[in-house]
Scaffold this motif. Structure first.
Motif, PDB file in Angstrom:
ATOM      1  N   UNK A 129       0.817  -1.227   0.000  1.00 52.05           N
ATOM      2  CA  UNK A 129       0.000   0.000   0.000  1.00 52.05           C
ATOM      3  C   UNK A 129       0.846   1.271   0.000  1.00 52.05           C
ATOM      4  N   UNK A 130       1.983   1.234   0.712  1.00 48.95           N
ATOM      5  CA  UNK A 130       2.883   2.393   0.703  1.00 48.95           C
ATOM      6  C   UNK A 130       3.404   2.650  -0.706  1.00 48.95           C
ATOM      7  N   UNK A 131       3.773   1.587  -1.408  1.00 49.53           N
ATOM      8  CA  UNK A 131       4.270   1.708  -2.784  1.00 49.53           C
ATOM      9  C   UNK A 131       3.168   2.221  -3.705  1.00 49.53           C
ATOM     10  N   UNK A 132       1.969   1.649  -3.577  1.00 48.12           N
ATOM     11  CA  UNK A 132       0.854   2.076  -4.434  1.00 48.12           C
ATOM     12  C   UNK A 132       0.464   3.523  -4.175  1.00 48.12           C
ATOM     13  N   UNK A 133       0.504   3.940  -2.916  1.00 50.71           N
ATOM     14  CA  UNK A 133       0.190   5.342  -2.595  1.00 50.71           C
ATOM     15  C   UNK A 133       1.229   6.282  -3.192  1.00 50.71           C
ATOM     16  N   UNK A 134       2.513   5.918  -3.066  1.00 47.80           N
ATOM     17  CA  UNK A 134       3.576   6.797  -3.574  1.00 47.80           C
ATOM     18  C   UNK A 134       3.482   6.951  -5.088  1.00 47.80           C
ATOM     19  N   UNK A 135       3.197   5.854  -5.790  1.00 46.83           N
ATOM     20  CA  UNK A 135       3.124   5.925  -7.251  1.00 46.83           C
ATOM     21  C   UNK A 135       1.826   6.604  -7.695  1.00 46.83           C
ATOM     22  N   UNK A 136       0.765   6.430  -6.921  1.00 44.12           N
ATOM     23  CA  UNK A 136      -0.500   7.104  -7.236  1.00 44.12           C
ATOM     24  C   UNK A 136      -0.335   8.615  -7.106  1.00 44.12           C
ATOM     25  N   UNK A 137       0.367   9.050  -6.070  1.00 44.97           N
ATOM     26  CA  UNK A 137       0.635  10.487  -5.907  1.00 44.97           C
ATOM     27  C   UNK A 137       1.426  11.013  -7.110  1.00 44.97           C
ATOM     28  N   UNK A 138       2.413  10.228  -7.554  1.00 42.18           N
ATOM     29  CA  UNK A 138       3.219  10.623  -8.722  1.00 42.18           C
ATOM     30  C   UNK A 138       2.357  10.711  -9.976  1.00 42.18           C
ATOM     31  N   UNK A 139       1.504   9.718 -10.175  1.00 49.87           N
ATOM     32  CA  UNK A 139       0.610   9.725 -11.342  1.00 49.87           C
ATOM     33  C   UNK A 139      -0.308  10.943 -11.318  1.00 49.87           C
ATOM     34  N   UNK A 140      -0.889  11.200 -10.155  1.00 49.11           N
ATOM     35  CA  UNK A 140      -1.816  12.330 -10.032  1.00 49.11           C
ATOM     36  C   UNK A 140      -1.129  13.653 -10.335  1.00 49.11           C
ATOM     37  N   UNK A 141       0.054  13.833  -9.745  1.00 51.08           N
ATOM     38  CA  UNK A 141       0.772  15.083  -9.977  1.00 51.08           C
ATOM     39  C   UNK A 141       1.120  15.222 -11.452  1.00 51.08           C
ATOM     40  N   UNK A 142       1.624  14.147 -12.046  1.00 50.53           N
ATOM     41  CA  UNK A 142       2.028  14.173 -13.450  1.00 50.53           C
ATOM     42  C   UNK A 142       0.848  14.499 -14.366  1.00 50.53           C
ATOM     43  N   UNK A 143      -0.277  13.801 -14.159  1.00 47.48           N
ATOM     44  CA  UNK A 143      -1.461  14.030 -14.991  1.00 47.48           C
ATOM     45  C   UNK A 143      -2.015  15.442 -14.826  1.00 47.48           C
ATOM     46  N   UNK A 144      -2.020  15.924 -13.584  1.00 49.16           N
ATOM     47  CA  UNK A 144      -2.557  17.266 -13.331  1.00 49.16           C
ATOM     48  C   UNK A 144      -1.601  18.343 -13.838  1.00 49.16           C
ATOM     49  N   UNK A 145      -0.321  18.140 -13.592  1.00 46.33           N
ATOM     50  CA  UNK A 145       0.692  19.152 -13.919  1.00 46.33           C
ATOM     51  C   UNK A 145       0.891  19.286 -15.434  1.00 46.33           C
ATOM     52  N   UNK A 146       0.970  18.154 -16.127  1.00 43.55           N
ATOM     53  CA  UNK A 146       1.277  18.192 -17.563  1.00 43.55           C
ATOM     54  C   UNK A 146       0.035  18.208 -18.453  1.00 43.55           C
ATOM     55  N   UNK A 147      -1.030  17.541 -18.020  1.00 42.21           N
ATOM     56  CA  UNK A 147      -2.227  17.432 -18.859  1.00 42.21           C
ATOM     57  C   UNK A 147      -3.414  18.235 -18.332  1.00 42.21           C
ATOM     58  N   UNK A 148      -3.256  18.783 -17.116  1.00 48.87           N
ATOM     59  CA  UNK A 148      -4.290  19.611 -16.497  1.00 48.87           C
ATOM     60  C   UNK A 148      -5.651  18.901 -16.470  1.00 48.87           C
ATOM     61  N   UNK A 149      -5.635  17.643 -16.007  1.00 46.58           N
ATOM     62  CA  UNK A 149      -6.869  16.855 -15.904  1.00 46.58           C
ATOM     63  C   UNK A 149      -7.764  17.494 -14.853  1.00 46.58           C
TER      64      UNK A 149
END
Length: 194
Positions: A129-149
């Protein structure tokens, strides 16, 4: 501290969390094939980790040293997950590769037996769960920051680092303590048999 811990559950997008878990298991499912076929570009890193672990555990170490090494390696690995947020598609590649790496190590350690059930242990129940949370945070930031979802919250990278400190680190601390206890117990049991 407690506020940041509780906040993360409102911030994490369930769909993206599910995607990160599914991608992890895609990598995990590929691992036995990569292991058997000895696909070097896929298995070089996990085999390197296996060699390091084997060399390390051949010698007797103080429990604090074991804990420190386990905790440091896990923290660095999951923090790299978070940093991958700056690479647009990197978080998605990282989670696949993480599943593959863990899969190769598990397959080797368990000699192919109980491969999926092997994940149901006290350490993995905290670390995954720690790994999944860390990668989910990365995905969210990336999608929001670069694609402005639009359905994703606008959160600064530093705020995600804050969440990492107050959610991921406690999980890794607890996992490190349990793993160290299990390793020390296993060493004692092996010495008793000898």
């Amino acid at each position: 501290m407690i506020q940041s811990f509780l906040e993360i559950f409102h911030v994490i997008n369930t769909q993206i969390l599910i995607i990160s878990i599914l991608l992890f298991f895609v990598g995990y499912a590929i691992a036995p094939t990569a292991y058997y076929k000895k696909i070097k570009w896929l298995t070089a890193y996990p085999f390197f980790i296996i060699k390091l672990m084997d060399a390390f555990f051949k010698k007797k170490h103080h429990p604090l040293k074991i804990f420190f090494i386990l905790f440091t390696l896990n923290t660095l690995s999951l923090f790299l997950n978070l940093i991958s947020a700056w690479g647009i598609l990197l978080p998605f590649i990282f989670v696949l590769y993480m599943g593959l790496n863990i899969g190769v190590v598990m397959y080797h350690s368990l000699e192919g037996k109980f491969y999926y059930i092997g994940l149901l242990n006290p350490v993995a129940i905290l670390e995954l769960p720690a790994a999944w949370l860390s990668i989910t945070m990365a995905m969210q930031f990336s999608l929001q920051h670069y694609l402005n979802i639009s359905f994703l919250p606008t959160i600064s990278f530093l705020k995600y680092v804050d969440y990492f400190l107050y959610t991921i680190i406690p999980l890794l601390l607890l996992a490190g303590i349990i793993e160290t206890i299990l390793i020390v117990k296993n060493e004692k049991d092996n010495n008793a048999i000898d």
